[in-house]
Every structure is written in structure tokens, then in C-alpha cells.
Design a protein around this motif. Structure first.
Motif, PDB file in Angstrom:
ATOM      1  N   ALA A1000      -1.060  -1.901  -3.993  1.00 17.00           N
ATOM      2  CA  ALA A1000      -0.337  -2.132  -2.737  1.00 17.00           C
ATOM      3  C   ALA A1000       0.005  -0.757  -2.178  1.00 17.00           C
ATOM      4  N   GLN A1001       0.914  -0.720  -1.209  1.00 18.41           N
ATOM      5  CA  GLN A1001       1.335   0.541  -0.602  1.00 18.41           C
ATOM      6  C   GLN A1001       2.842   0.523  -0.419  1.00 18.41           C
ATOM      7  N   ILE A1002       3.420   1.698  -0.428  1.00 11.93           N
ATOM      8  CA  ILE A1002       4.790   1.848   0.059  1.00 11.93           C
ATOM      9  C   ILE A1002       4.753   2.874   1.190  1.00 11.93           C
ATOM     10  N   TYR A1003       5.479   2.562   2.229  1.00  8.50           N
ATOM     11  CA  TYR A1003       5.697   3.535   3.303  1.00  8.50           C
ATOM     12  C   TYR A1003       7.104   4.072   3.120  1.00  8.50           C
ATOM     13  N   ILE A1004       7.203   5.368   2.987  1.00  8.58           N
ATOM     14  CA  ILE A1004       8.504   6.008   2.803  1.00  8.58           C
ATOM     15  C   ILE A1004       8.788   6.830   4.051  1.00  8.58           C
ATOM     16  N   GLN A1005       9.790   6.406   4.797  1.00  6.22           N
ATOM     17  CA  GLN A1005      10.190   7.121   6.003  1.00  6.22           C
ATOM     18  C   GLN A1005      11.417   7.957   5.674  1.00  6.22           C
ATOM     19  N   TYR A1038      11.395  11.621  12.187  1.00  5.79           N
ATOM     20  CA  TYR A1038      11.265  11.201  10.796  1.00  5.79           C
ATOM     21  C   TYR A1038       9.831  11.465  10.352  1.00  5.79           C
ATOM     22  N   GLN A1039       9.645  11.445   9.032  1.00  7.16           N
ATOM     23  CA  GLN A1039       8.306  11.630   8.497  1.00  7.16           C
ATOM     24  C   GLN A1039       7.962  10.408   7.662  1.00  7.16           C
ATOM     25  N   GLN A1040       6.666  10.088   7.608  1.00  6.01           N
ATOM     26  CA  GLN A1040       6.240   8.886   6.888  1.00  6.01           C
ATOM     27  C   GLN A1040       5.160   9.230   5.881  1.00  6.01           C
ATOM     28  N   TYR A1041       5.383   8.799   4.642  1.00  6.20           N
ATOM     29  CA  TYR A1041       4.448   9.007   3.542  1.00  6.20           C
ATOM     30  C   TYR A1041       3.907   7.636   3.126  1.00  6.20           C
ATOM     31  N   GLN A1042       2.591   7.577   2.851  1.00  7.94           N
ATOM     32  CA  GLN A1042       1.952   6.263   2.756  1.00  7.94           C
ATOM     33  C   GLN A1042       1.046   6.144   1.522  1.00  7.94           C
TER      34      GLN A1042
END
Length: 1359
Positions: A1000-1005, A1038-1042
Motif C-alpha cells: 500500500a502507500q502512505i502519504y505523509i504531509q 507543506y511537503q508530501q512524501y509518498q
């Protein structure tokens, strides 16, 4: 039998006369010029004559005329008389309104004669423009009728046989040779037919016996036969007197003195030396080209002429350098010096340039005058705008440089002298001598389209036409490798013509116009406005039409509303069988108009979007069997402009605007569709400066259409029918669905001018309502080939392709969703039942115009290439997703050493997410080496550092194993340890691995700050962290890591600076009850407020679902309830632990749950003096987990289940120490496709595999005593292994890791300088090259290699 009476005969004769009279009357009614109420009108020639046709007056124009203007109104009518000499009507404009009518033929009575309407005038003359129509127009306003019906002629068709450069057709002959065909080559030709009856090659360089054989051969040729004799490469070294005298006897004067590598060509009639023609030139070495050319015309027995030609030459390929600006230290006082440029740009300019080009910095061409010095070091002057006589000012320059020469021999027999017969698909008997045609390019450059004029041809079949001249380029007329690449052939000539009268050169009537064009662009135009009475146009030729001003196009329906039955038009409005060419602004424009039929229209050599829907509300229009080609940039809209125009034209921009041409402009397209609810059927986009078909989105309508639909309407509108269309020879793409246009004026907030390209997302739903069911956009039977960048780039919600063909594109197809998130969550892009060809048999034409030519394909033949010699050609490019690829065939994708061609690959330099729900199934490979099926990339050209977030997280699901041979597996990047496990199998040729698992994925903002670099570590591979920069620009709030993650695993997350004060963690592609555990690094003394919520992206609403409470027990994290959860704060290590678990179900392709996106939000109060939040050193080994395979690796397909002969060979090598309490033991084995070979004694084991077939041919063990005492034994064994063998090696126990025997590993590819430790695993190769998968692993306690190797092992050819 009784004879009829005279009374009976008389009665029937009267009846027959009545029938003939009735038919004649009906025909007269159908033909508008037969109306008895018409009065003849011949106004003569007077440019001051303002013509008013009104009050019911009906006029018949029967001769040529020149007038100022014509106004047809109040029931007036003008008809052009048929069956007369050609009529030329010159006028500034024609206006039709208020029941006025203009007729040229009718639908049932097409016009048969020739008529030309010339619209004259300059933009800057004294005439007063009409406020609605402007100048030089044929305008139809309220109540006006325009009926134009020219002769019925076929509009366009396809070549049915390939047209070669030089036009060789049936009965002709073409022969070409280069390296590898050295010597004297002879052709014997029958003078009665022009056919080659025999040919032979004599290598008189190699042996004198060949010289004797040549003399004997020439002696046996019968008198009267035609001989074509020429040298290719070298033929003089062993040329003896017998051959020289034999050739002299035939009539040669130069063969006696033939020297080393001299080009020489000769044609004669045997027995008639006086008929000889001959050419000879000395070899020029590497200095340049040298050619000996001869030709002779003969008359065949049937009276037709044929031409025999022969060229023996040394060819020097040439290429232009990049553009250089004047060096800083150069002076212009004594002209410009080449040496100055060489000093400023070392190794970039050749010693002796062949040619030079210069232009001013603002793009104006300059003429250069060259002055030689010492034969090579020369200087030059510039002549042109703002130049002086001493040198060049404000300029840049480039040089034409030659490469090494190569030999070339060409012999042709042309049975169509100065003409060519085109073989076509359809009946073209309606094309007559004098008509002009255009044959489309079938290569990357649209400029290879060629015009021809039709000649008389009594012998031609209905599907053939003879044209004057010869083709310069290759034009394909066949299906190649399964893809229909037949060139379109369009008719340009019609018997009814409307054209603009043009000046001889450009003049400025619009800002900076002559900076971009050196010709007059103020042509005529046809404009149809609201409430016209009737308009039907067919059989018309339009040339020199359109203007570089808004609203003035060759054919323009302007705000006309519904023009079909829905609007009360019966018959519906149409534009059919129209040829539009050499236009200055578009081809057909549909603006605020619906239901128009545009059919069988050819648009050629046009500026700006050719078939153009303008503001967004245009719907239900049908483009059927339309052809557009050679579509060039225009100044009108940002999307029309090229990079240079984009930089120089900034009207409408806010002060301080800095254009970004490839983002803001550079979108000129053959079909520009501003609303998807239009139909495109059987159309061809055969060459545009940018794109063939572009579906662009108007969030709201613009211009006069403003307010015609609600915001977002067109973005959700279902697509009309898109079927059986084709696109080729375009630069950017054959087709694009993406982007919108800016619908607001420039402002301080957004300085870009209105209608600049912006982002846009397409998500079709029923009735354009996002709350109603999705309605997929279906693209059927689309063909895209020879597009330099993309065959198609399609971004949206449900966009599905079926039965499509892609060939010879830089990238065949990219399917994109929405970047960060799919814009329409739950949708997918899909392609099925389609064909992809990497490098087809369409090799293109090698010319000086081709920027890129080089080796390619399985045969390594020279060919035109899409972007660069080393560009990684790809069939399907995975980007974000989700996408589905089903039942597709990939053909002729073959990587070279230096070019990473592959059938399946990933977007280059990808910062966005990569979805584990990208599925492929039922994939077929034909002429695709198994090494070229997939490529994940590697640092280097085009891939750069391969260090962007999306590059690192690439993944797709091989549902049935048709790609990897492992059904249900996932293909991942080889070093992505977040989703790797111990049983994953590396495929080094792909730079990837075959794995299993649930992902799956997590998006971390991250907020406050938003510019951090994130490090994420999976606890069972803590030595392999993944670093992510974030997908968004550094200027966002903000920044988003995916990252893609393995479910049911533990992770820790760290930062390169102090941790963010706020985090939002999105659970992406989590099914209900899926979970991971994450420890977030924070400074000591931090306090937390943590809650969960659901964000509904469609309604833009968020609601809280729960709160997390602190617990002192890690185990309590398991107690997660919908409204309540726990967090564990391990302040000693600095880790905040959460169990992230999905609470709701989701649809199959959705990223988020049916209720919305589940999130956990963390707000942290961080001490002000906190340092870097990197807890890795404290977290491990405390939180190390043992690697466990949660989902077993799928079983490899059996050989009987494989679809191709080449396959992957699974090899596993493992050696390790094992301890049971106080007992210790060593284990070592080599496994090949499931068959395991254990090593029982201390030492090493070798398993030898045939690299051709993948079969184990030998297995041998060398004990320590041999390694230490008799190392020659293993050396002799390895020396005797057959070349092209895979050699697997492992060790057991405390084997002898040093000594002479280790040299054998170097012979097997291990390289120099290695140092063996106690445990060793090695995959080697005995052969003439080193495959990429050769690998040595050596450690103290264990060594392991799991790999899949390609069988057969094949060396890649070098670029």
C-alpha cells in the motif's frame, strides 16, 4: 406477332418527349444557374464598384469581374454560372445577410466549371473594416445563405505501395551497397524491357583471380545488352591487364588508370563503344565526399523510356553543431575568427567546417561571407539586419561538420522518367491531370510531406495516379510489423476556389509579426455568424486564407449555436470535401457552435491549431475522415506559439511575467478539442510542430462564450466517439488528454496571460455530474507512430483504450491519473488488446535534415531515431496510476549497449507517487529479448541521478506472470528495501526484483517546516533506509512524501532537521484492517495532540473520527477502535509509535475508502532548542525485526506455460553458518530452477550451465586440499569450460579464500581487487563479454544471491 400501328407509335413518342422534358426541368431546378428568374450580370473590372444585390434581385455572374465589394441582402441572390470559361471574381469582401443568397452549384447539381473568388486588400490600406467581419472576408450573417458545391472528388486516401526516394515503382530497380561489398559490380540489363537479367560482384582488391573472372564475364555478355559497371569501396589493388583491356574495349577511357579507392561509374551498350558514358574521380581521403555519377536514357520495346543511372561515391555524413554565441574575448574589427570559437568551445567544433549559419540573437537570419586563410583557419562576415562591414554583431552561429567517409554504390533503373506512379487504396479516377496532391510524411519529421502534380496516364488503373517528379523521402504504403503506416495522400485542388490575394513579403499589421514570418500572412477568411439561414460547403479549395489576428480563419463558425436539426437546420450544416492549404491561421474553427459536420476535409501547411474548437462550450460537432498535416506555430494564442514566440509575445501578461515556453505555450495541434463531447472518426493528424490530437479543458468558457456552462462542466463531460483515428510525425505527442487553459486575466497573483496552458484533470461522468456514475472515455483503434516524444499521453479518470497500435514513438503510451492523488478516486486508466512496436521496419530516410540517425533494432540497421541516439525508447511508461494493461503485444523492443530500450518502463525523473495497483496481465512479447522486457532505470543520460522519489518507489503487479514468469508477483526497483523480502529474486538486466507481498502507500504531509528530507526505514532491513525529498516544490506550505510500503510491518521515520510541528498521514490503498506500525522521530520533551479524521475529496469536507491517547505499554497500540486509539512515546529513543490501521472498505481501484481518505493528524509542541530529528542510531538494534516472508513467492511458470523461447533461469546460491545451542554447522547450496545441489565438504562447488539453453551441464567440487595444494586443477577445469557458459560458485566452511586459484574468478568476470572472506557466493560467465548480472558476494557469516538470468545469454550490440 403483329406490328404496332402508327397511331400507337405516335402516342408513345409524345409520352417519351414528356418524360424527357420533365427530367430536364427537374435538373434545371436542381442547378441554381438554370433558374429562369436570373438576369445575366457582367459588371466588368472596377475596384471602386460597390455592388448591392437587394430587394429580391437575382443575378447570374457569367464572366470574370473585379469589384470593390458585394453586399447580398433583402432577398437578393447571386449565382455563378456553370458550363462557361473559368470565372475569376476579385473583391475585397462579400457579405450575405437578411435573406441574401450566394450559390455555386448545389448538392444535387455540383458546379462543373472553374471559378476563383479572390479576396484582395492589405491590412493597412484605407478600407474601413467591418466591425464584425473585418477585412478580406466572405461573411454570412443573420438570414444569409451560402451554398458552395464543387465537383465530387475523393478527398484523401492512403498509399497502397511504399514510395521510395527516387520514386522506384513496378518495373524499376534500385540497388545500394556500402561496406562489405568491395570491388567491381556489374549489372546486365535487357534493352527491350529495362529489366536486370544478371548481376555479379568481383573483388579485384582481394585476388587477381577475380580480375580474370571479370574479363571472362564481360566477354560472355551478348552484344546489344546494356552494361552498368561501377566500383564500390576499392577495386584496383589486384586489377590485372585482362580486365582493364576488356573494359577499354567496351568503351572505357578511365578504367586503365583506376587507382586506390577511386569512385568510378560506367554505362554502355555491349558492342557499341560510342554509346558509353563514364565518370571517374580521385579518392579524397577523409577530407570529404567524392562521387562519380552517370546516367543514360533508353527506349524500351514498348516505346516507353527508362533511365539507367549509377553512382560510385565516398559519402561524408554531416551534422550541425549547437548554436554558439560570440566568444567574450573575440573582436569584430578584423572579421570573426573560427579559432576564437574553437578556443571558447574546445572539442565542439570540427577542424574544417563545411558550412556556417548565423542569426541575430532575436532570431533574424544572417548571410555569412567566408574568407579562407591557410586553407582552413578561416574568418567570416555577417550581412543583414544591423550588421557592419567589419564582423558580426549580436549574433550566434553554428557549423556544419563532417564525419568519416563511407563507400556507397547506387544503381537505379527508372521506368517512369521524371514521373512517379502512386498506388493508392481507393478509386482516384476523380483526380485529373493538373490536380495537386500532398503525400504525408511517414517519418518523425512532418517536413517530409511532399507535393506532386497529377499527369495524364492512360495505363493507370483506377487506384493509380501518375505524378510529376520523384519522391525525396521514403513514404510507407503498407502495414509494417502489424501497424498500419500507410501515408495519407490528400487532394489540394478543387474547381471552386476561394483565396486571398497576397503581397510578396511580410509587412507589420500585428506586433512583431515579421520577426516570425518572412511572408504576407494577411489572407482572406470565411465567417458564419449566429442565425444564418443555411450554409453548406463542399468541393471547395481554400488557399492563402486566414490572418494573424483573432477571429479571421479560413472557415469560421462564430457563436452560431446549434447548426444541426436541434437548431432547426434541415439539412444540417456541413463542411465537406474541402481542401484548405497554405493557410495563415487555422483550417476550420468551430466557436460557440454545436452539431456541425466537418467531413473529408484536408488541412495542409497551416499556422496555428488546424481543426479548432475554441472556448469550451462547443459540443456534438463531428470531425469525420479529416486529414491535417504540416501544422506550424502561430502568434495568436499562447498554445499556438513556439518557444521563441512565447518569450517575445507577452501582451496580456502582468508586468514581471517570465514565460516558461514548454509549460505555458508550445501546444500547437492538428485537432484542438476544447470540449470532449465532440466526435472524431477516421481522422489523421499527420504532422504537427507539437501534437496531433489534444483534448484541453476549459474550467469555465472564455471569450464571447463566458457563462455558457457552470465551472468544471467540460472537465466531467463524457467523451464523444473517438474511433479509428491516427497520428504520426508529431513532435510532442500523437495524442494528449491533459491540461487546461487559464480562464482569468493576468494579475499580480498569477502573472500569466489568459489562455496560457495550466494543469487540468479530466474525469468523465454521466451528464457531466461527478456525483453520477463514471462514464469511461473510450479510445478505439487509435494508431500512433513516428511521434518523437509520445504516441499518447493521457491523464484523467476513466480513460480506456482498446485495439490500438503504437510504433516507433519515443514513448508509446503514458497513462496518468492526477499526480499526488487520482483526481477521480476509484477510476483507472486502461489499455487492452493493443500492439506496441519499439523499432519497426520503417527505417526512414537518411538525409541531412534528419537530426538523429543511428543503429537500432534487432538487426542494428541505421534508422531515424525519435529524440537522441541513446534515448531509452519505451512501449508503456508507468507513471502514477492506477492503470490496467491487458492482452497487449510488445514487438521489436531491443536494448543496445548504450540505449536502454524496453517494452515496459517508468517515467523519467519522477517525483510523484507510484501505485502498487498498476496491473499487467496477458502480455505477449515478440522479437523482444527477455532482457528488454522491463527497465527500472540507472543513473546516467536521461535518467540523471535516478534519485527522485518516484524513481525509487517504482512498482507494478504482474498478475499472471506473463512478464516475469512469476504469477501474482510484483516487479520493484532492485534497491527498494521497503517492499523487498528475503526471497525476492533480482533481475539485474531490468535493474529490478521480482517480489511478493501486500503493498500500500502512505502519504505523509509535513508542515512547519515544509522543506525537510525524510528517511524511512523498515525494521527488518534497518541497514537500507529510503530517502525521500518530497513531491512538491520547496515553495509550498507543506511537503508530501509518498512511499510504497509493505503492510503488516514496522517502520521508523526520521528527518534531516528538526521534525515538523504538524504531520498528516494518509492511508492510501489500504483495505479494511490493513495496518503498519510507524515510529516517528521527535526531540525529547515534545508533547503531542493526535486525532484521526476522514477527508472527502469530492465534497471537500473533513470530519473527525477519533482521538489517540498516550499509553505506557507498546502492546496497547493493538487496541485500535474507530473512535479511539493509542500512541506510545519512547522518549529514550525519540520515537512516537502509532499503529496505522484502516477502518473502512474501499473500491478496487480507489486510493481511499468509500467514506473518504482516512488520516491521522499529529500536532507536536517541540522544544525550541531541538536539533536534528534522526533517531536511527537509538532505534536500532532495539527495534530490529527478523525478515519474514508474509506472502510466499509464487511458483515460476513451467516451460510449457511460457509463450516465448527465451526465458528466465532462477538461480539461488546460499552459504551460511547455523548454530543449535552449542552445536555449529555450515550449509551451502546452489539451486537452478528448483533443483538444489548441496555442498557437503569444505571447499567450493561449481555448477556450469549452458548459456544458450539454460541446462546444467556439469557440477564439480574442489576441496580445500585441492585449492591449496593443486590450484592448477581448478584452473584447468575453468579453462576447459565452453565459452558462453554460466558458472555458479559457492563455498562451505573455512575454505581457502586466498591463493592462486582465485584467479579463475577473474576469468569468470569477478574483476580485479576483490578479497574473499569466509563465505562466498558468485555468479560468473565464461565468454567474450561480461553480462550485467555477474556478481560476487563475500562476507564472514553468510553470502546469498537470488537472481533470474536471461536465457539465452546474448551480448547487446553497441550503440
Amino acid at each position: 406477332m403483329a406490328l404496332p400501328t402508327s397511331k400507337y407509335l405516335a402516342k408513345n413518342f409524345v409520352f417519351l418527349l414528356f418524360v424527357i422534358s420533365s427530367v430536364s426541368t427537374e435538373a434545371d431546378v436542381a442547378c441554381p444557374d438554370k433558374d429562369p428568374e436570373l438576369e445575366n450580370w457582367n459588371p466588368g473590372h472596377n475596384e471602386e464598384n460597390h455592388i448591392e444585390i437587394r430587394n429580391g434581385r437575382k443575378l447570374l455572374l457569367s464572366s470574370s469581374a473585379t469589384v470593390h465589394s458585394i453586399h447580398i441582402t433583402d432577398g437578393g441572390k447571386l449565382v455563378i454560372k456553370d458550363d462557361v470559361q473559368p470565372i475569376i471574381l476579385r473583391t475585397r469582401h462579400i457579405l450575405i445577410e437578411n435573406d441574401g443568397e450566394l450559390h455555386i452549384g448545389s448538392e444535387t447539381c455540383p458546379y462543373q466549371s472553374n471559378v476563383v473568388i479572390i479576396l484582395y486588400g492589405r491590412a493597412d490600406d484605407s478600407s474601413q473594416p467591418n466591425p464584425y467581419f473585418g477585412q478580406k472576408y466572405l461573411g454570412v450573417s443573420k438570414g444569409g445563405t451560402l451554398e458552395i458545391h464543387g465537383k465530387k472528388k475523393l478527398s484523401w486516401t492512403f498509399l497502397n505501395k511504399t514510395l521510395h526516394p527516387g520514386g522506384m515503382e513496378e518495373g524499376g530497380y534500385y540497388f545500394e551497397r556500402s561496406w562489405g561489398h568491395r570491388g567491381v559490380i556489374v549489372h546486365v540489363i535487357d534493352p527491350k524491357t529495362g529489366a536486370v537479367v544478371h548481376s555479379d560482384r568481383f573483388d579485384t582488391y582481394r585476388a587477381k583471380e577475380e580480375s580474370i573472372r571479370l574479363a571472362q564475364y564481360l566477354g560472355r555478355v551478348a552484344n546489344g545488352m546494356i552494361l552498368s559497371v561501377a566500383v564500390n569501396d576499392e577495386g584496383s589493388r589486384n586489377l590485372d591487364d585482362s580486365a582493364r583491356k576488356a573494359m577499354t574495349k567496351l568503351g572505357s577511357k578511365h578504367f586503365l588508370h583506376l587507382g586506390f579507392r577511386h569512385p568510378w561509374s560506367f554505362i554502355t551498350i555491349k558492342g557499341n563503344p560510342s554509346s558509353s558514358v563514364e565518370d571517374h574521380i580521385e579518392y579524397q581521403g577523409h577530407k570529404g565526399s567524392a562521387a562519380a555519377k552517370v546516367f543514360k536514357l533508353f527506349k524500351a520495346e514498348n516505346g516507353e523510356h527508362f533511365n539507367v543511372s549509377s553512382t560510385s561515391e565516398w559519402v561524408q555524413d554531416v551534422e550541425w553543431t549547437e548554436w554558439f554565441e560570440k566568444p567574450d574575448k573575440a573582436r569584430s574589427k578584423d572579421m570573426e575568427k573560427l579559432s576564437d570559437f574553437k578556443a571558447a568551445h574546445p572539442d565542439k567544433i570540427c577542424r574544417q567546417p563545411i558550412d556556417i549559419q548565423a542569426m541575430t540573437l532575436d532570431g533574424a537570419n544572417l548571410t555569412t561571407e567566408v574568407f579562407y586563410k591557410s586553407g582552413h583557419d578561416y574568418r567570416f562576415l555577417c550581412h543583414g539586419k544591423d550588421q557592419m562591414g567589419e564582423g558580426c554583431r549580436n549574433y550566434r552561429v553554428r557549423f556544419l561538420c563532417g564525419r568519416s567517409v563511407k563507400p556507397k554504390l547506387t544503381v537505379t533503373i527508372d521506368t517512369n522518367v521524371n514521373s512517379t506512379v502512386l498506388n493508392l487504396v481507393d478509386d482516384v479516377s476523380s483526380w485529373k491531370p493538373g490536380d495537386r496532391l500532398v503525400v504525408a510524411s511517414t517519418d518523425y519529421s512532418m517536413y517530409q510531406a511532399e507535393e506532386f502534380q497529377v499527369l495524364p496516364c492512360r495505363a493507370c488503373r483506377p487506384t493509380q495516379v501518375k505524378v510529376a517528379g520523384k519522391a525525396t523521402y521514403l513514404h510507407i504504403g503498407e502495414v509494417i510489423d502489424g501497424v498500419d503506416m500507410r501515408a495519407e495522400v490528400g487532394l489540394l485542388s478543387r474547381n471552386v476556389v476561394v483565396m486571398g490575394e497576397m503581397e510578396g513579403r511580410c509587412y507589420e499589421y500585428s506586433s512583431k509579426l515579421c520577426s516570425f514570418f518572412d511572408f504576407d500572412t494577411f489572407g482572406g477568411h470565411i465567417k458564419i455568424g449566429l442565425d444564418f439561414k443555411a450554409t453548406h460547403i463542399e468541393g471547395l479549395e481554400l488557399k492563402y486564407m486566414g490572418q494573424q489576428t483573432m477571429g479571421h480563419y479560413p472557415i469560421h463558425f462564430h457563436m452560431a449555436g446549434d447548426v444541426d436539426e436541434k437548431g432547426g437546420y434541415n439539412p444540417p450544416t456541413y463542411v465537406k470535401d474541402v481542401s484548405i492549404h497554405h493557410t495563415f491561421s487555422r483550417c476550420v474553427t468551430v466557436h460557440g457552435s454545436n452539431g456541425l459536420l466537418v467531413k473529408d476535409v484536408v488541412g495542409y501547411d497551416a499556422l496555428g491549431h488546424c481543426f479548432f474548437t475554441e472556448d469550451g462550450p462547443e459540443e456534438r460537432n463531428t470531425f469525420d475522415h479529416c486529414l491535417g498535416l504540416l501544422v506550424k506555430p502561430s502568434t495568436l494564442l499562447p498554445s499556438d506559439r513556439d518557444s521563441r514566440m512565447c518569450k517575445l509575445i507577452t501582451e496580456g501578461a502582468y508586468p514581471g511575467y517570465i514565460p516558461k515556453p514548454r509549460q505555458d505555450c508550445s501546444a500547437v495541434s492538428t485537432f484542438w478539442i476544447a470540449n470532449p463531447h465532440n466526435n472524431l472518426i477516421n481522422c489523421a493528424a499527420a504532422g504537427s510542430e507539437e501534437t496531433g490530437f489534444w483534448f484541453v479543458l476549459h474550467h469555465v468558457p472564455t471569450g464571447p462564450s463566458a457563462g455558457m456552462y457552470s465551472p468544471g462542466y467540460s472537465e466531467h463531460m463524457p467523451m464523444g466517439k473517438f474511433s479509428n483515428n491516427r497520428a504520426h510525425s508529431n513532435y510532442r505527442a500523437g495524442m494528449i488528454i491533459d491540461n487546461g487553459v487559464k480562464t482569468t486575466p493576468a494579475s499580480a497573483k498569477d502573472k500569466r496571460p489568459i489562455l496560457t496552458l495550466i494543469s487540468g484533470r479530466y474525469s468523465p461522468h454521466k451528464d457531466a455530474d461527478p456525483l453520477k456514475p463514471r462514464e469511461p472515455a473510450i479510445i478505439e483503434r487509435f494508431i500512433a507512430y513516428k511521434n518523437q516524444d509520445h504516441g499518447a499521453w493521457l491523464r484523467g479518470g476513466d480513460v480506456w483504450l482498446d485495439n490500438c497500435q503504437f510504433a516507433d514513438n519515443g514513448i508509446g503510451l503514458t497513462l496518468a491519473s492526477g499526480g499526488t492523488f487520482p483526481h477521480d478516486d476509484g477510476s483507472k486508466q486502461e489499455i487492452k488488446n493493443s500492439l506496441f512496436v519499439g523499432e519497426s521496419g520503417n527505417l526512414g530516410t537518411e538525409t541531412i535534415d534528419n537530426e538523429i540517425w543511428g543503429p537500432g533494432g534487432l538487426d542494428h540497421r541505421g534508422r531515424t531515431l525519435p529524440i537522441g541516439p541513446d534515448f531509452p525508447i519505451r512501449g508503456i511508461q508507468f507513471y502514477d496510476g492506477p492503470i490496467n494493461v491487458q492482452n497487449c503485444t510488445f514487438r521489436k523492443f531491443a536494448a543496445l549497449d548504450g540505449r536502454h530500450t524496453s517494452a515496459l518502463a517508468f517515467r523519467l525523473n519522477n517525483a510523484w507517487q507510484s501505485c502498487p495497483n498498476n496491473n499487467v496481465t496477458d502480455i505477449h512479447f515478440e522479437d523482444v529479448p527477455i532482457t528488454s522486457r522491463v527497465f527500472f532505470g540507472e543513473p546516467g543520460p536521461w535518467f540523471n541521478d535516478l534519485d527522485m522519489d518516484g524513481d525509487k518507489t517504482s512498482v507494478f503487479h504482474d498478475v499472471d506472470g506473463s512478464v516475469s514468469e512469476y504469477p501474482g508477483s510484483y516487479l520493484i526497483k532492485e534497491d527498494n528495501w521497503l517492499i523487498k523480502h528475503p526471497d525476492c529474486i533480482d533481475v539485474p538486466d531490468w535493474r529490478g526484483s521480482i517480489c511478493s507481498g501486500h503493498f500500500a502507500q502512505i502519504y505523509i504531509q509535513a508542515y512547519k517546516p515544509a522543506n525537510l528530507k525524510m528517511k524511512i526505514i523498515k525494521n527488518d532491513y534497518h541497514n537500507h533506509p529510503l530517502y525521500l525529498e518530497g513531491a512538491l516544490s520547496k515553495s509550498t506550505h507543506y511537503q508530501q512524501y509518498q512511499p510504497v510500503i509493505t503492510l503488516r510491518k514496522g517502520y521508523t521515520i526520521h528527518w534531516d532537521k528538526t521534525a515538523p510541528e504538524e504531520l498528516a498521514i494518509w492511508l492510501i490503498n489500504f483495505n479494511k484492517n490493513d495496518w503498519i506500525q510507524v515510529g516517528f522521530c521527535y526531540p525529547k520533551g515534545t508533547t503531542f495532540s493526535i486525532l484521526s479524521d476522514i477527508h472527502n475529496r469530492l465534497f471537500k469536507k473533513t470530519y473527525k473520527t477519533g482521538t489517540f491517547y498516550r499509553t505506557s505499554q507498546m502492546e496497547k497500540l493493538e487496541h485500535r477502535y474507530p473512535s479511539k486509539g493509542y500512541y506510545y512515546w519512547d522518549e529514550d529513543t525519540g520515537l512516537l509509535f502509532l499503529k496505522l490501521k484502516a477502518q473502512n472498505e474501499k473500491e478496487k481501484f480507489a486510493f481511499c475508502s468509500v467514506k473518504g481518505c482516512e488520516r491521522i493528524r499529529i500536532k507536536a509542541v517541540i522544544p525550541k532548542t531541538a536539533g536534528i530529528s534522526d533517531c536511527e542510531a537509538m532505534a536500532y538494534p532495539k527495534y530490529i525485526e527478523t525478515p519474514i516472508v508474509e506472502v510466499p513467492m509464487p511458483k515460476k511458470l513451467s516451460s510449457a506455460q511460457l509463450k516465448t523461447k527465451d526465458h528466465l533461469l532462477e538461480v539461488k546460491i546460499e552459504t551460511y553458518k547455523k548454530q543449535y545451542f552449542h552445536l555449529k554447522d555450515d550449509f551451502a547450496y546452489i539451486e537452478v530452477d528448483g533443483v538444489r545441489f548441496f555442498l557437503t565438504d569444505e571447499g567450493i562447488q561449481l555448477v556450469v550451465i549452458d548459456g544458450h539453453h539454460g541446462k546444467v551441464v556439469d557440477r564439480v567440487t574442489f576441496k580445500n586440499s585441492i585449492l591449496q595444494g593443486i590450484p592448477a586443477q581448478i584452473e584447468n577445469y575453468v579453462n576447459n569450460i565452453k565459452d558462453h557458459s554460466i558458472v555458479l560458485v559457492t563455498s562451505k566452511g573455512r575454505f581457502i579464500s586466498r591463493g592462486p586459484w582465485t584467479k579463475v574468478l577473474e576469468k569468470l568476470g569477478a574483476g580485479d581487487g576483490f578479497r574473499l572472506k569466509e563465505k562466498m557466493a558468485f555468479v560468473g560467465f565464461k565468454g567474450s563479454f561480461r553480462p550485467v548480472w555477474v556478481k560476487l558476494v563475500t562476507n564472514e557469516n553468510s553470502a546469498k544471491i537470488y537472481q533470474a538470468l536471461p536465457i539465452p545469454v546474448v551480448k547487446k550490440m553497441k550503440l
